[in-house]
Design a protein around this motif. Structure first.
Motif, PDB file in Angstrom:
ATOM      1  N   ARG A 397       0.814  -1.216   0.000  1.00 19.48           N
ATOM      2  CA  ARG A 397       0.000   0.000   0.000  1.00 19.48           C
ATOM      3  C   ARG A 397       0.846   1.263   0.000  1.00 19.48           C
ATOM      4  O   ARG A 397       0.445   2.287  -0.562  1.00 19.48           O
ATOM      5  CB  ARG A 397      -0.907   0.015   1.232  1.00 19.48           C
ATOM      6  CG  ARG A 397      -2.010  -0.999   1.231  1.00 19.48           C
ATOM      7  CD  ARG A 397      -3.028  -0.749   0.143  1.00 19.48           C
ATOM      8  NE  ARG A 397      -3.414   0.645   0.057  1.00 19.48           N
ATOM      9  CZ  ARG A 397      -3.939   1.214  -1.011  1.00 19.48           C
ATOM     10  NH1 ARG A 397      -4.088   0.514  -2.119  1.00 19.48           N
ATOM     11  NH2 ARG A 397      -4.286   2.491  -1.001  1.00 19.48           N
ATOM     12  N   VAL A 400       1.506   3.158  -3.373  1.00 18.15           N
ATOM     13  CA  VAL A 400       0.494   3.900  -4.144  1.00 18.15           C
ATOM     14  C   VAL A 400       0.740   5.409  -4.123  1.00 18.15           C
ATOM     15  O   VAL A 400       0.787   6.047  -5.184  1.00 18.15           O
ATOM     16  CB  VAL A 400      -0.925   3.549  -3.651  1.00 18.15           C
ATOM     17  CG1 VAL A 400      -1.968   4.384  -4.395  1.00 18.15           C
ATOM     18  CG2 VAL A 400      -1.198   2.059  -3.865  1.00 18.15           C
ATOM     19  N   HIS A 439      -6.167   1.512 -10.993  1.00 19.76           N
ATOM     20  CA  HIS A 439      -6.469   0.107 -10.723  1.00 19.76           C
ATOM     21  C   HIS A 439      -5.212  -0.752 -10.808  1.00 19.76           C
ATOM     22  O   HIS A 439      -5.006  -1.659 -10.003  1.00 19.76           O
ATOM     23  CB  HIS A 439      -7.521  -0.403 -11.712  1.00 19.76           C
ATOM     24  CG  HIS A 439      -7.679  -1.893 -11.710  1.00 19.76           C
ATOM     25  ND1 HIS A 439      -8.298  -2.587 -10.694  1.00 19.76           N
ATOM     26  CD2 HIS A 439      -7.261  -2.841 -12.607  1.00 19.76           C
ATOM     27  CE1 HIS A 439      -8.266  -3.883 -10.951  1.00 19.76           C
ATOM     28  NE2 HIS A 439      -7.644  -4.058 -12.104  1.00 19.76           N
ATOM     29  N   GLU A 442      -3.008  -0.248  -7.796  1.00 23.22           N
ATOM     30  CA  GLU A 442      -3.694  -0.841  -6.641  1.00 23.22           C
ATOM     31  C   GLU A 442      -3.567  -2.364  -6.670  1.00 23.22           C
ATOM     32  O   GLU A 442      -3.372  -3.006  -5.634  1.00 23.22           O
ATOM     33  CB  GLU A 442      -5.166  -0.433  -6.645  1.00 23.22           C
ATOM     34  CG  GLU A 442      -5.430   1.030  -6.336  1.00 23.22           C
ATOM     35  CD  GLU A 442      -5.394   1.348  -4.856  1.00 23.22           C
ATOM     36  OE1 GLU A 442      -5.421   0.394  -4.048  1.00 23.22           O
ATOM     37  OE2 GLU A 442      -5.338   2.542  -4.504  1.00 23.22           O
ATOM     38  N   ALA A 443      -3.697  -2.956  -7.869  1.00 24.99           N
ATOM     39  CA  ALA A 443      -3.560  -4.414  -7.990  1.00 24.99           C
ATOM     40  C   ALA A 443      -2.143  -4.850  -7.647  1.00 24.99           C
ATOM     41  O   ALA A 443      -1.938  -5.871  -6.975  1.00 24.99           O
ATOM     42  CB  ALA A 443      -3.935  -4.854  -9.403  1.00 24.99           C
ATOM     43  N   GLY A 446      -1.741  -4.766  -3.989  1.00 21.53           N
ATOM     44  CA  GLY A 446      -2.394  -5.930  -3.388  1.00 21.53           C
ATOM     45  C   GLY A 446      -1.630  -7.212  -3.622  1.00 21.53           C
ATOM     46  O   GLY A 446      -1.588  -8.104  -2.748  1.00 21.53           O
ATOM     47  N   ASP A 550      -6.363  -8.628  -8.266  1.00 20.25           N
ATOM     48  CA  ASP A 550      -7.173  -7.926  -9.269  1.00 20.25           C
ATOM     49  C   ASP A 550      -8.597  -7.735  -8.762  1.00 20.25           C
ATOM     50  O   ASP A 550      -9.189  -6.652  -8.894  1.00 20.25           O
ATOM     51  CB  ASP A 550      -7.155  -8.739 -10.568  1.00 20.25           C
ATOM     52  CG  ASP A 550      -7.885  -8.047 -11.708  1.00 20.25           C
ATOM     53  OD1 ASP A 550      -8.118  -6.827 -11.631  1.00 20.25           O
ATOM     54  OD2 ASP A 550      -8.215  -8.731 -12.700  1.00 20.25           O
ATOM     55  N   HIS A 552      -9.760  -7.642  -5.626  1.00 24.20           N
ATOM     56  CA  HIS A 552      -9.838  -6.658  -4.542  1.00 24.20           C
ATOM     57  C   HIS A 552      -9.631  -5.245  -5.063  1.00 24.20           C
ATOM     58  O   HIS A 552     -10.272  -4.296  -4.594  1.00 24.20           O
ATOM     59  CB  HIS A 552      -8.799  -6.981  -3.466  1.00 24.20           C
ATOM     60  CG  HIS A 552      -9.193  -8.114  -2.569  1.00 24.20           C
ATOM     61  ND1 HIS A 552     -10.326  -8.095  -1.791  1.00 24.20           N
ATOM     62  CD2 HIS A 552      -8.595  -9.311  -2.316  1.00 24.20           C
ATOM     63  CE1 HIS A 552     -10.418  -9.224  -1.094  1.00 24.20           C
ATOM     64  NE2 HIS A 552      -9.377  -9.984  -1.407  1.00 24.20           N
ATOM     65  N   ALA A 553      -8.730  -5.071  -6.037  1.00 20.00           N
ATOM     66  CA  ALA A 553      -8.469  -3.737  -6.583  1.00 20.00           C
ATOM     67  C   ALA A 553      -9.614  -3.245  -7.454  1.00 20.00           C
ATOM     68  O   ALA A 553      -9.768  -2.040  -7.651  1.00 20.00           O
ATOM     69  CB  ALA A 553      -7.168  -3.750  -7.396  1.00 20.00           C
ATOM     70  N   THR A 554     -10.418  -4.158  -7.981  1.00 20.26           N
ATOM     71  CA  THR A 554     -11.554  -3.764  -8.822  1.00 20.26           C
ATOM     72  C   THR A 554     -12.663  -3.162  -7.978  1.00 20.26           C
ATOM     73  O   THR A 554     -13.181  -2.091  -8.269  1.00 20.26           O
ATOM     74  CB  THR A 554     -12.081  -4.970  -9.607  1.00 20.26           C
ATOM     75  OG1 THR A 554     -11.034  -5.449 -10.469  1.00 20.26           O
ATOM     76  CG2 THR A 554     -13.289  -4.592 -10.449  1.00 20.26           C
TER      77      THR A 554
END
Length: 786
Positions: A397, A400, A439, A442-443, A446, A550, A552-554
């Motif tokens: 995290r 980001v 996205h 973020e993916a 994650g 993917d 969770h990031a969606t």
């Protein structure tokens, strides 16, 4: 309607000037005998050559402009009453649907109520919205001390007409208190901004953003201006001002399109607003809007870091080494003394990785220096550059905000030119909560949670970063993404074998979740096809980890425990095949199902989200039971059917449509009634359908496809349609009318879109081979969905 957004700023200023002149006329009528400082009255309320309400009398239209200079020749000097604009009129940003926000300041005039009425009533009669107040200077100061919204307006108050000395005194008093009490007031301002963002969401990533209140919207820029007025941080820079003007233009266009003072840019207005601004379409508008929102959000965060640093006292002295040429200083990551960015192209990635791993921000001045002076990265990248990228992504995290810092400075598109095609690209789908580029990072963040579970954590992180990079190109993004990922992998200096693995993972990044939710895992063909596609256990484990990251990031609608369990089961079975074991044949019944079947028909078992129906086998059993579940507002996630000795066993996985689940006893009773043919489920569903509100925006027509070669024992029918109660029942009834049995079903809802897959056979238990029959089935199901 197609306009020129460049003219909107001028139109706003012109409208503010027109309003100023009108207000000056109203004021002159209401207070016709203003006196100069020498005690002589000016005929008609003005002095020769100087009209009330002109630029000198009204002040400049820029945000925060002060009162006009006060002198012996100033109209209304000493008159004891002043009309002051706050809000959008005060800032000179009056959009077509904006209300007027006015304060009548006085020095204790006894007839001020009469003056106020003679100004307010004509405004109300004109149909304009009006927020108004009448106060002395002391009252203005008091309300500013107690009301955050009021003080934010008064900080940028603008003199319109009347006694400029009163306006000056009020503004100076408000600003003095704002600055003197800045520690408390700025904490209050930040809390209000956080609550607003929590309620309205982030402008850059919303399908229907609130241009005023969303994070990254107009109010955040106005909050930054208030921080600057407290002399704690600099005023917004040119990039933020440009973004702010674009947001104002969008709001202006929205007011023109809707003919009202709206702030939320809803889907059905976006194409028209794009046209009003001279943009190609809604996608172009939303991409520009995402860029503006992220620019504002980025500056907003930087402003509060400055506030924290200045108000928390002097930072500890000293520099703590973090990496080669990179140190921590004052809570930020900066370059070590004597380091020259011109000599080291990898330094910028090394600094970013160090910042992310330390959980610290990159100093803005350091980012600007690195962006301006770093030489181009050699192609292919040196190994230490790729290692620094992997270290950055592996920070999870914390990567980001650092990535966002590099992106705002234009660094990412220089390192990865293909990034430009996905940068700020909107995903006009309620399932996705981010733009494509956000996205992706973020993916990757994650995926960092799974680096110890895969043999190649570096390839996992890079593939997560690139898995949707094909969305910047026409066509299937998985197919185009494979090509782009292969090019980027080579650019990054990956060995050819690793480039192929990366390209394969990007090509098949949807394979596991789509197969798990849309195919029968008990069908050996399903497992064999996935095993053939992935080819190795290494690729399988990378895809498995990427599927979770993917999802969770969606967004919440894209990943849940139901999907996770299906993907996990699919991975287990494919791993077994890749290890050399053949796919197990589909069992007729599980041991638990066989136990229920031995008791005969008419049994219903409900255990949380699992509903089991056991009944004498007959056509239409599955869809009739699904109709009962729909009537009890249960959403079917999956359904499968098996039979033995003329007894059918149907397993449903369900969740409540909203609220708490229905009473199991009532649900079981209705299931028994429908199995006995004593319940008209169609009538109940029709009542539910009539009570539903129609969709706010047009929805795409349904699509029905017969998927070849997905099974050797059944015909696979895939249905995509707008979700609504009883959808599975309608589809199943259509199959029944075509004399087909549904052997299994996989049901998935993505936002408002249903993606349902059915394994159907004819009454002899065989898949459909006759072309005419296949066409009839497709058309009949389509007819049932309309």
């Amino acid at each position: 309607m197609r306009g020129d957004a460049r003219s909107y700023a001028g139109a706003r200023k012109e409208r503010a000037s027109d309003i100023d002149r009108w207000l000056a006329d109203l004021f002159r009528t209401a207070h016709p005998q203003p006196y100069g400082r020498d005690g002589r009255a000016w005929p008609g309320g003005t002095k020769s050559g100087y009209a009330a309400g002109d630029e000198r009398g009204a002040g400049a239209h820029s945000p925060g402009a002060g009162a006009a200079p006060v002198g012996a020749g100033t109209p209304y000097a000493g008159s004891g009453v002043a009309l002051v604009a706050v809000g959008s009129l005060g800032r000179g940003e009056l959009a077509p649907g904006s209300d007027l926000d006015l304060v009548l300041i006085h020095n204790g005039q006894e007839d001020v109520a009469r003056i106020a009425d003679r100004i307010w009533y004509p405004i109300w009669d004109s149909g304009l919205g009006l927020d108004h107040s009448v106060r002395t200077v002391d009252e203005v100061t008091k309300v500013a001390r107690e009301d955050l919204k009021a003080v934010l307006g008064l900080i940028q108050a603008r003199h319109v007409t009347g006694d400029p000395e009163l306006t000056r005194a009020a503004r100076e008093a408000v600003l003095a208190e704002w600055r003197a009490d800045s520690r408390r007031r700025l904490a209050e301002l930040r809390e209000a901004a956080e609550k607003r963002a929590e309620s309205a969401g982030e402008l850059a990533f919303l399908l229907e953003p609130d241009l005023q209140d969303s994070r990254g919207g107009l109010r955040d820029v106005q909050a930054m201006q208030a921080v600057a007025a407290a002399w704690v941080a600099s005023a917004p820079g040119p990039r933020v001002r440009e973004a702010y003007e674009f947001l104002l233009d969008v709001r202006h266009g929205l007011h023109l399109v809707t003919a009202r003072g709206a702030d939320r840019l809803v889907l059905q207005e976006q194409d028209a607003v794009a046209g009003a601004l001279g943009l190609l379409d809604a996608e172009a508008l939303m991409r520009r809007l995402a860029e503006a929102g992220r620019t504002v959000s980025h500056a907003f965060d930087a402003t509060w870091r400055t506030v924290d640093r200045l108000l928390s006292g002097p930072a500890p002295r000293g520099r703590r080494p973090l990496a080669d040429g990179v140190v921590e200083h004052g809570g930020e990551v900066v370059l070590a003394r004597g380091v020259n960015p011109k000599d080291d192209p990898v330094l910028i990635l090394r600094a970013a990785a160090a910042a992310a791993e330390a959980g610290l921000p990159l100093a803005p001045a350091t980012v600007s220096l690195l962006a301006a002076q770093s030489p181009p990265m050699p192609v292919p990248w040196p190994d230490d550059a790729r290692d620094a990228l992997v270290a950055l992504l592996g920070a999870g995290r914390a990567a980001v905000p650092v990535w966002e810092e590099l992106d705002q400075a234009g660094v990412i598109v220089r390192l990865i030119p293909d990034w430009e095609r996905v940068r700020h690209r909107p995903q006009r789908n309620p399932v996705h909560r981010f733009t494509v580029d956000r996205h992706l990072i973020e993916a990757a963040a994650g995926a960092a949670s799974f680096t110890r579970e895969v043999a190649r954590p570096d390839l996992l992180l890079i593939s997560a970063l690139l898995h949707d990079v094909g969305k910047g190109w026409p066509g299937d993004h998985s197919t185009t993404g494979e090509v782009v990922a292969r090019d980027i992998g080579a650019r990054m200096g990956l060995p050819p074998a690793d480039v192929e693995i990366l390209a394969t993972v990007v090509r098949h990044h949807l394979l596991l979740p789509e197969t798990a939710t849309r195919r029968d895992l008990d069908d050996p063909v399903t497992i064999s096809r996935v095993a053939d596609a992935v080819g190795s256990r290494l690729v399988l484990e990378l895809l498995a980890a990427l599927a979770v990251a993917d999802g969770h990031a969606t967004g919440p609608a894209a990943w849940n425990t139901w999907k996770a369990s299906l993907v996990s089961e699919l991975v287990r079975r494919v791993r077994s095949v890749l290890s050399g074991s053949p796919p197990a044949p589909a069992p007729a019944l599980s041991p638990q199902q066989a136990s229920l079947a031995r008791h005969g028909g008419g049994a219903v078992r409900i255990n949380g989200g699992a509903v089991t129906v056991v009944a004498p086998d007959r056509p239409g059993l599955l869809w009739r039971a699904a109709g009962v579940l729909a009537a009890h507002r249960m959403v079917v996630r999956s359904a499968s059917a098996a039979s033995a000795s003329s007894t059918a066993v149907i397993e449903f996985s369900v969740v409540p449509e909203y609220g708490t689940p229905p009473d199991p006893a009532t649900l079981e009773a209705d299931l028994r009634l429908v199995l006995a043919g004593r319940l008209d489920i169609e009538q109940r569903l029709a009542r539910r359908t009539r009570s539903l509100r129609p969709a706010r925006v047009p929805v795409a027509p349904p699509r029905v496809s017969l998927v070849d070669d997905a099974s050797q024992t059944a015909t696979v029918v895939e249905v995509r349609a707008h979700d609504r109660p009883g959808l599975l029942w309608r589809i199943g009834r259509a199959f029944g009318e075509c004399n087909l049995d549904v052997r299994a079903a996989r049901v998935e809802t993505l936002g408002a879109e249903a993606v349902d897959v059915f394994y159907v056979v004819d009454r002899s238990g065989r898949p459909l081979t006759d072309p005419a029959q296949r066409t009839q089935v497709r058309e009949h199901v389509l007819s049932a969905l309309r």
